[in-house]
Write an enzyme that holds these catalytic residues in place. Structure first.
Site, PDB file in Angstrom:
ATOM      1  N   LYS A  89      78.981 -12.692  23.475  1.00 21.21           N
ATOM      2  CA  LYS A  89      77.757 -12.721  22.679  1.00 21.21           C
ATOM      3  C   LYS A  89      78.111 -13.190  21.278  1.00 21.21           C
ATOM      4  O   LYS A  89      79.167 -12.834  20.739  1.00 21.21           O
ATOM      5  CB  LYS A  89      77.150 -11.319  22.652  1.00 21.21           C
ATOM      6  CG  LYS A  89      75.785 -11.207  21.990  1.00 21.21           C
ATOM      7  CD  LYS A  89      75.273  -9.785  22.137  1.00 21.21           C
ATOM      8  CE  LYS A  89      73.886  -9.600  21.537  1.00 21.21           C
ATOM      9  NZ  LYS A  89      73.399  -8.211  21.717  1.00 21.21           N
ATOM     10  N   SER A  93      69.053  -8.023  23.653  1.00 23.30           N
ATOM     11  CA  SER A  93      69.396  -9.212  22.876  1.00 23.30           C
ATOM     12  C   SER A  93      70.592  -9.982  23.438  1.00 23.30           C
ATOM     13  O   SER A  93      70.883 -11.086  22.997  1.00 23.30           O
ATOM     14  CB  SER A  93      69.694  -8.806  21.427  1.00 23.30           C
ATOM     15  OG  SER A  93      70.811  -7.916  21.380  1.00 23.30           O
ATOM     16  N   SER A 121      70.425  -3.412  24.850  1.00 25.55           N
ATOM     17  CA  SER A 121      70.602  -4.865  24.850  1.00 25.55           C
ATOM     18  C   SER A 121      71.660  -5.404  25.789  1.00 25.55           C
ATOM     19  O   SER A 121      71.831  -6.612  25.895  1.00 25.55           O
ATOM     20  CB  SER A 121      70.906  -5.346  23.428  1.00 25.55           C
ATOM     21  OG  SER A 121      69.778  -5.173  22.609  1.00 25.55           O
TER      22      SER A 121
END
Length: 485
Positions: free
Chosen positions: A79, A154, A178
């Site tokens: 990420k 996310s 997330s």
């Protein structure tokens, strides 16, 4: 079958037998990215040259018969809020579009020690604020199962990359769900460790008392391998827990006989899609068939979790993001003519609407005259939620419910309705507030979209939730399903 569909042990066996090389694994991943990422949009940055160079070095080590790391040769993605030395780390924000860190996050160092191959950085909601990838400053990531739907967030790109078969595994961050929510939406496994189990050093902070790094994988066994590699105490992180790391792989026995499961009535009530509820109930029947028992329990303060979470998370975000001012960090506005305008315009131009919304909410909650009424009260509610879990775990070994109330929604469906978007975290946020570990594992399909079951455990008892998730997985076929891209 793609090489990236194989289990870690199968890949390592083929590497040892000289049937494949590390370069074959990396090339297969890069080929898949070239084939499908134009449609999915999982990646923001690919370090092809660095990955190929790492693959050559690892192959030389294998050819010499030297000892291999636990994740030897496996292509992985990160990420884009996990800092990587020499590779741009943007947090999917214009504020950091040119930021090249001069060090690696602790988890990146640990992946390198385990001899994984980092291919690149994945798209996300800006500064991890969002649940759909739609707040990214660069692109929208699409769900590999249906490109009209969101992949969740996310950690959008991380989950989509694994689901699309672009990488073997990915790391995400979980503040209020997330990792687990996008894993559920994309039909993969997502694990949020106990707060403090995995170092946060090098993860760009959103809400420091909530953020945790964890793995997203295709199956539970691989999640255990990745967690084994990244867990552990880190003196560089003041919130890192100096707690012994057990052997997670030895926990995958498939045996859940006598296990006591608690099912919160609050997680199966109003707002939960009936089809999602049915999928979870059918999963409980599978576990019953394996010898576990379950009972309904109450987590009475669940209804206050969303309000408490968004006050606490936004307050911490307001503090953490103060550094992005165009001087210390971030892009400086070219339209400023005074020091005050540098601050105002750099932040106004650099941050997107969702980040601004949360900064404003957090700043208000922390302001004089409102701190006690909002932030302090939210922290007290957080304690009550933690106590709910503590009482429940006196009676049961794990808690199970849906990961999300519904399957993935359509792109654009909720972007103008932030309150409804926030409510999608109703099943994941309480766990984050309490700092507990939880794993999302595929448990069904609804209208062609995956749904996930969330297994919640006691603090630092990732071994038990991995054992339960693995036993369920071995008795079902959901983890073997792949989207047709």
């Amino acid at each position: 079958m793609s090489l990236l569909d194989l289990r870690l042990q199968e890949l390592h066996s083929r590497l040892e037998q000289k049937e494949i090389t590390v370069s074959d694994l990396v090339d297969a991943s890069l080929k898949r990215i070239r084939a499908v990422d134009g449609k999915i949009g999982a990646f923001l940055n690919i370090d092809e040259e660095g990955a190929k160079e790492t693959a050559k070095k690892l192959q030389e080590k294998l050819d010499k018969g030297e000892k291999r790391g636990l994740l030897f040769g496996l292509p992985a993605a990160l990420k884009d809020n996990i800092v990587t030395e020499g590779i741009v780390t943007t947090c999917a924000s214009k504020h950091l579009e040119n930021y090249q860190p001069i060090y690696d996050a602790t988890v990146v160092q640990k992946l390198k020690e385990a001899e994984s191959v980092v291919l690149g950085k994945c798209n996300m909601d800006e500064f991890a604020m969002g649940g759909s990838s739609e707040t990214s400053a660069y692109k929208i990531t699409r769900n590999p199962w249906n490109e009209e739907h969101v992949p969740g967030g996310s950690s959008s790109g991380s989950a989509a990359a694994v689901a699309a078969g672009e990488v073997y595994f990915a790391l995400g961050t979980d503040t209020g769900g997330s990792i687990r929510q996008p894993a559920s939406y994309c039909g993969v496994v997502g694990l949020k460790p106990t707060y403090g189990r995995v170092s946060r050093f090098g993860a760009v902070a959103f809400a420091s008392s909530l953020d945790q790094i964890g793995p997203i994988t295709k199956n539970v066994e691989d999640a255990a391998y990745v967690l084994q590699s990244i867990a552990g105490y880190d003196p560089m992180d003041s919130t890192s827990a100096n707690v012994e790391v057990p052997n997670y792989l030895s926990a995958l026995t498939g045996d859940v006989k006598g296990l006591r499961i608690g099912v919160p009535k609050e997680y199966l009530g109003e707002g939960i899609d009936p089809a999602v509820k049915d999928a979870v109930m059918n999963a409980l029947k599978v576990l019953e068939g394996l010898g576990a028992t379950w009972e309904e329990i109450a987590l009475p303060h669940t209804e206050y979790a969303i309000a408490s979470y968004y006050i606490i998370a936004s307050s911490e975000a307001s503090s953490n993001l103060a550094r992005f001012d165009g001087i210390r960090y971030g892009v400086r506005s070219a339209n400023a003519s005074s020091l005050l305008e540098v601050y105002e315009k750099s932040r106004s131009e650099g941050f997107g609407p969702e980040v601004k919304r949360r900064i404003m909410l957090g700043t208000y909650a922390l302001s004089s005259g409102y701190y006690d009424a909002y932030y302090l009260k939210a922290q007290k509610v957080r304690t009550l939620i933690k106590q709910d879990f503590d009482r429940a775990f006196e009676q049961v070994d794990v808690i199970i419910g849906p990961t999300t109330p519904t399957p993935a929604f359509k792109i654009g469906e909720l972007i103008d309705d932030p309150l409804t978007m926030y409510l999608n975290d109703v099943c994941t946020v309480p766990v984050s507030l309490a700092g507990m570990p939880a794993i999302s594992v595929p448990c069904g399909m609804v209208n062609g979209l995956p749904v996930g079951m969330q297994v919640i455990g006691k603090a630092f008892d990732e071994a038990t939730i991995l054992r339960v998730a693995h036993a369920f997985e071995q008795s079902t076929e959901f983890h073997k399903l792949r989207p047709s891209l």
